[in-house]
Design a protein around this motif. Structure first.
Motif, PDB file in Angstrom:
ATOM      1  N   GLN A   1      -5.923  -2.410  -6.408  1.00  0.00           N
ATOM      2  CA  GLN A   1      -6.077  -3.576  -7.281  1.00  0.00           C
ATOM      3  C   GLN A   1      -4.981  -3.632  -8.337  1.00  0.00           C
ATOM      4  N   ARG A   2      -4.644  -2.462  -8.866  1.00  0.00           N
ATOM      5  CA  ARG A   2      -3.661  -2.451  -9.972  1.00  0.00           C
ATOM      6  C   ARG A   2      -2.626  -1.365  -9.711  1.00  0.00           C
ATOM      7  N   ILE A   3      -1.383  -1.739  -9.751  1.00  0.00           N
ATOM      8  CA  ILE A   3      -0.352  -0.729  -9.496  1.00  0.00           C
ATOM      9  C   ILE A   3       0.741  -0.718 -10.567  1.00  0.00           C
ATOM     10  N   GLN A   4       0.713  -1.660 -11.486  1.00  0.00           N
ATOM     11  CA  GLN A   4       1.807  -1.748 -12.459  1.00  0.00           C
ATOM     12  C   GLN A   4       1.604  -0.765 -13.616  1.00  0.00           C
ATOM     13  N   LEU A   5       2.674  -0.085 -13.969  1.00  0.00           N
ATOM     14  CA  LEU A   5       2.633   0.825 -15.110  1.00  0.00           C
ATOM     15  C   LEU A   5       3.738   0.502 -16.111  1.00  0.00           C
ATOM     16  N   ASP A   6       4.237  -0.736 -16.041  1.00  0.00           N
ATOM     17  CA  ASP A   6       5.338  -1.120 -16.941  1.00  0.00           C
ATOM     18  C   ASP A   6       4.966  -0.908 -18.405  1.00  0.00           C
ATOM     19  N   ASP A   7       3.710  -1.238 -18.741  1.00  0.00           N
ATOM     20  CA  ASP A   7       3.296  -1.114 -20.139  1.00  0.00           C
ATOM     21  C   ASP A   7       3.255   0.337 -20.595  1.00  0.00           C
ATOM     22  N   GLN A   8       3.200   1.234 -19.645  1.00  0.00           N
ATOM     23  CA  GLN A   8       3.129   2.660 -20.001  1.00  0.00           C
ATOM     24  C   GLN A   8       4.505   3.332 -19.922  1.00  0.00           C
ATOM     25  N   GLY A   9       5.525   2.530 -19.741  1.00  0.00           N
ATOM     26  CA  GLY A   9       6.886   3.097 -19.747  1.00  0.00           C
ATOM     27  C   GLY A   9       7.339   3.606 -18.388  1.00  0.00           C
ATOM     28  N   TYR A  10       6.683   3.136 -17.335  1.00  0.00           N
ATOM     29  CA  TYR A  10       7.101   3.554 -15.994  1.00  0.00           C
ATOM     30  C   TYR A  10       7.382   2.319 -15.134  1.00  0.00           C
ATOM     31  N   THR A  11       8.479   2.384 -14.415  1.00  0.00           N
ATOM     32  CA  THR A  11       8.880   1.270 -13.561  1.00  0.00           C
ATOM     33  C   THR A  11       8.623   1.634 -12.099  1.00  0.00           C
ATOM     34  N   PHE A  12       8.050   0.686 -11.399  1.00  0.00           N
ATOM     35  CA  PHE A  12       7.803   0.898  -9.969  1.00  0.00           C
ATOM     36  C   PHE A  12       9.129   1.146  -9.244  1.00  0.00           C
ATOM     37  N   ALA A  13       9.191   2.269  -8.515  1.00  0.00           N
ATOM     38  CA  ALA A  13      10.439   2.600  -7.811  1.00  0.00           C
ATOM     39  C   ALA A  13      10.336   2.342  -6.319  1.00  0.00           C
ATOM     40  N   GLY A  14       9.122   2.381  -5.796  1.00  0.00           N
ATOM     41  CA  GLY A  14       9.008   2.118  -4.370  1.00  0.00           C
ATOM     42  C   GLY A  14       7.710   2.649  -3.787  1.00  0.00           C
ATOM     43  N   TYR A  15       7.448   2.181  -2.604  1.00  0.00           N
ATOM     44  CA  TYR A  15       6.256   2.607  -1.871  1.00  0.00           C
ATOM     45  C   TYR A  15       6.671   2.964  -0.447  1.00  0.00           C
ATOM     46  N   GLY A  16       6.041   4.017   0.074  1.00  0.00           N
ATOM     47  CA  GLY A  16       6.324   4.384   1.457  1.00  0.00           C
ATOM     48  C   GLY A  16       5.116   5.013   2.100  1.00  0.00           C
ATOM     49  N   PRO A  17       5.018   4.899   3.409  1.00  0.00           N
ATOM     50  CA  PRO A  17       3.880   5.521   4.082  1.00  0.00           C
ATOM     51  C   PRO A  17       4.006   7.038   4.087  1.00  0.00           C
ATOM     52  N   CYS A  18       2.890   7.715   4.088  1.00  0.00           N
ATOM     53  CA  CYS A  18       2.901   9.165   4.269  1.00  0.00           C
ATOM     54  C   CYS A  18       1.578   9.552   4.925  1.00  0.00           C
ATOM     55  N   HIS A  19       1.301  10.817   4.935  1.00  0.00           N
ATOM     56  CA  HIS A  19       0.117  11.264   5.671  1.00  0.00           C
ATOM     57  C   HIS A  19      -0.626  12.334   4.876  1.00  0.00           C
ATOM     58  N   VAL A  20      -1.280  11.905   3.830  1.00  0.00           N
ATOM     59  CA  VAL A  20      -2.104  12.839   3.062  1.00  0.00           C
ATOM     60  C   VAL A  20      -3.189  13.370   3.997  1.00  0.00           C
ATOM     61  N   PRO A  21      -3.346  14.681   4.090  1.00  0.00           N
ATOM     62  CA  PRO A  21      -4.343  15.217   5.025  1.00  0.00           C
ATOM     63  C   PRO A  21      -5.748  14.700   4.729  1.00  0.00           C
ATOM     64  N   GLY A  22      -6.472  14.483   5.765  1.00  0.00           N
ATOM     65  CA  GLY A  22      -7.897  14.207   5.597  1.00  0.00           C
ATOM     66  C   GLY A  22      -8.377  12.858   6.066  1.00  0.00           C
ATOM     67  N   SER A  23      -7.505  11.864   6.088  1.00  0.00           N
ATOM     68  CA  SER A  23      -8.063  10.547   6.378  1.00  0.00           C
ATOM     69  C   SER A  23      -7.026   9.565   6.901  1.00  0.00           C
ATOM     70  N   GLY A  24      -6.303   9.941   7.906  1.00  0.00           N
ATOM     71  CA  GLY A  24      -5.403   8.996   8.541  1.00  0.00           C
ATOM     72  C   GLY A  24      -4.256   8.566   7.659  1.00  0.00           C
ATOM     73  N   ALA A  25      -3.866   7.318   7.832  1.00  0.00           N
ATOM     74  CA  ALA A  25      -2.677   6.828   7.144  1.00  0.00           C
ATOM     75  C   ALA A  25      -2.884   6.809   5.629  1.00  0.00           C
ATOM     76  N   SER A  26      -1.816   6.948   4.920  1.00  0.00           N
ATOM     77  CA  SER A  26      -1.852   6.881   3.465  1.00  0.00           C
ATOM     78  C   SER A  26      -0.477   6.462   2.981  1.00  0.00           C
ATOM     79  N   GLY A  27      -0.358   6.303   1.684  1.00  0.00           N
ATOM     80  CA  GLY A  27       0.929   5.864   1.155  1.00  0.00           C
ATOM     81  C   GLY A  27       1.204   6.463  -0.208  1.00  0.00           C
TER      82      GLY A  27
END
Lengths: 189, 316
Positions: free
Chosen positions: B198-224
């Protein structure tokens, strides 16, 4: 084998691993991700690598395949493991027809390329994997058997059948591709 | 119309040992896979059936054609650089880990001691935590509590490693984070995970979105993984991992809690000081499991709030 030697040998496999990853994933980003994970896993398991006379290549391919099929399982798009995947169809029969005898001087290679790509795409995955390891990577039957965790006889059967299917696909459009068979000598018949 | 190859006569003597099929052996001959005995038999066979030489050549041509048609060329330079950087990083980390342990441990740096053992210990701690939580909820110890605990321990270990790689290697980030516009994250995760954060922006906290990519956190199929860089250009990035919630952490992470864990960071600390830790915050919402990882614990709270994490924290 020390760490430096292992890294050197592993990096030598980057191009073929990426090539195979591209064939499996069909997407650049997924292929790159798969290769990275393969190297990561290989690195972590390096202590347990035992050279069985075939070097690091089949071992790394096997990690690549295992990683790929594990992901497929996770994504619920495929069977559970490489062994299960390749055991899905275990009753292989050898094609008894001999290879075709083509006159290669008549080939239209540019169009052959396209037909081969299409024919490879049409192969069942277990055939395609074996065919690519054989055709693109030039591996021996024994190496392929080790990678796909399947008896060597099954590998040979699948490979021969895949080649037959490919040859048939080319023969289906022989006119277009300029394929001519070498005529048997009438004096022999 | 093109001639088709003549069908073989199965009754003819192929010159090979009994039971060996001509077609298979011709293909094996094309692959240089015959034993010396088979090769000798092949020569005898070809003496009687010279037309089969063309069959062998056709098979070799087919192999060359497959190689040419399916070759995708060398691996991209960026991938090679990224993997070389990963190897260098792992080498550095390993040697730094060696430098910080006592002499008795210096010679043993196997994967099992560096990674699996800490994960196993973490799994045991989490198992106890799972039992504690289920008892706190008025239930007996869950039969699958061990699985859940192990899954979470593995997941935490994984996100720490992936976060560290992204934090340390711009090349790795560039290669991994294939979605570079924040607006594209929701469609990508919806497609990949079946749900979007629902919410992914952290600009107000001094962090800029750099990117998103798929990965595979163990335990539950696809993740990012989402990575945020400090807007100031100084300091360390933070990562937010999202994973499809299949209920596998039901016994460990209540939907009303944000579970906090600390994990030994896979990076060098200052000489003489303990190994630094990264903080991992885990919560569940809208069909997703979230893992926020940062090495700056004091900056975590506002980021968690911005991302909609539950205010109630439970520490492991």
């Amino acid at each position: 084998m020390n760490r430096e030697e292992f890294e050197h040998l592993a990096l030598e496999q980057l191009d073929p691993l990426h090539r195979m990853a591209m064939q499996l994933c069909r997407r650049h980003d997924e292929a790159a991700d798969l290769v990275q994970e393969t190297f990561l896993r290989a690195l972590k398991a390096a202590d347990r690598f035992e050279d069985q006379g075939l070097g690091v290549r089949p071992w790394m391919y096997r990690i690549l395949f295992n990683t790929f099929y594990t992901r497929r399982k996770r994504d619920s798009r495929g069977p559970a493991s490489i062994a299960e995947f390749f055991a899905e169809e275990s009753r292989e029969t050898e094609p008894c027809e001999p290879p075709p005898a083509w006159n290669m001087s008549s080939f239209d290679w540019e169009h052959v390329d396209e037909r081969i790509k299409a024919a490879v795409e049409d192969l069942k995955p277990e055939y395609r994997a074996v065919l690519l390891l054989w055709g693109v990577e030039g591996l021996k039957y024994r190496e392929i058997a080790q990678i796909v965790d399947t008896p060597i006889g099954t590998v040979m059967s699948r490979l021969h059948r895949a080649r037959k299917l490919l040859a048939d696909a080319l023969a289906d459009c022989a006119d277009e591709l300029g394929i001519r068979s070498i005529q048997p000598d009438p004096s022999e018949t | 119309m093109t001639d088709t190859p003549a069908k073989p006569d199965p009754s003819r003597d192929n010159g090979f040992p009994a039971g060996q099929d001509t077609a298979a052996l011709l293909r094996a001959a094309a692959d240089d896979q015959l034993t010396p005995e088979q090769a000798a038999a092949l020569e005898r066979h070809l003496a009687d059936h010279p037309e089969d030489r063309a069959r062998i050549e056709s098979e070799r041509a087919l192999r060359r054609a497959v190689a040419a048609a399916m070759d995708t060329g060398p691996a991209p330079a960026a991938l090679r650089q990224s993997i070389e950087a990963m190897l260098r990083q792992d080498r550095t980390t390993s040697s730094q880990a060696t430098d910080t342990v006592g002499p008795a441990e210096t010679r043993s740096r196997s994967f099992w001691r560096r990674t699996v053992l800490p994960v196993a210990i973490a799994a045991m701690v989490l198992l106890s935590f799972g039992v504690f939580l289920s008892q706190r909820n008025g239930q007996g110890p869950a039969l699958n509590g061990g699985f859940d605990a192990g899954a979470l321990a593995n997941a935490v270990s994984f996100v720490e490693q992936e976060h560290r790689k992204c934090a340390d290697s711009p090349e790795y980030r560039r290669l991994k984070l294939t979605v570079t516009e924040a607006a594209d994250v929701a469609p990508a995760t919806q497609r990949q995970l079946g749900a979007a954060p629902q919410r992914i922006q952290l600009d107000d906290q001094g962090y800029t979105f750099a990117g998103y990519g798929p990965c595979h956190v163990p335990g539950s199929g696809a993740s990012g993984q989402l990575v945020y860089m400090p807007t100031s250009g100084r300091g360390a990035p933070i990562s937010l991992f999202i994973q499809r919630d299949k209920g596998h952490l039901d016994n460990l992470v209540n939907t009303s809690d944000c579970v906090r864990d600390a994990i030994k960071a896979n990076r060098a600390g200052r000489p003489g000081e303990p190994q630094p830790e990264d903080q991992v915050y885990i919560w569940r919402a809208n069909g997703l499991i979230y893992y926020l990882i940062t090495d700056r614990d004091n900056e975590a709270a506002p980021c968690l709030e911005s991302l909609g994490a539950p205010a109630h924290q439970v520490s492991l």
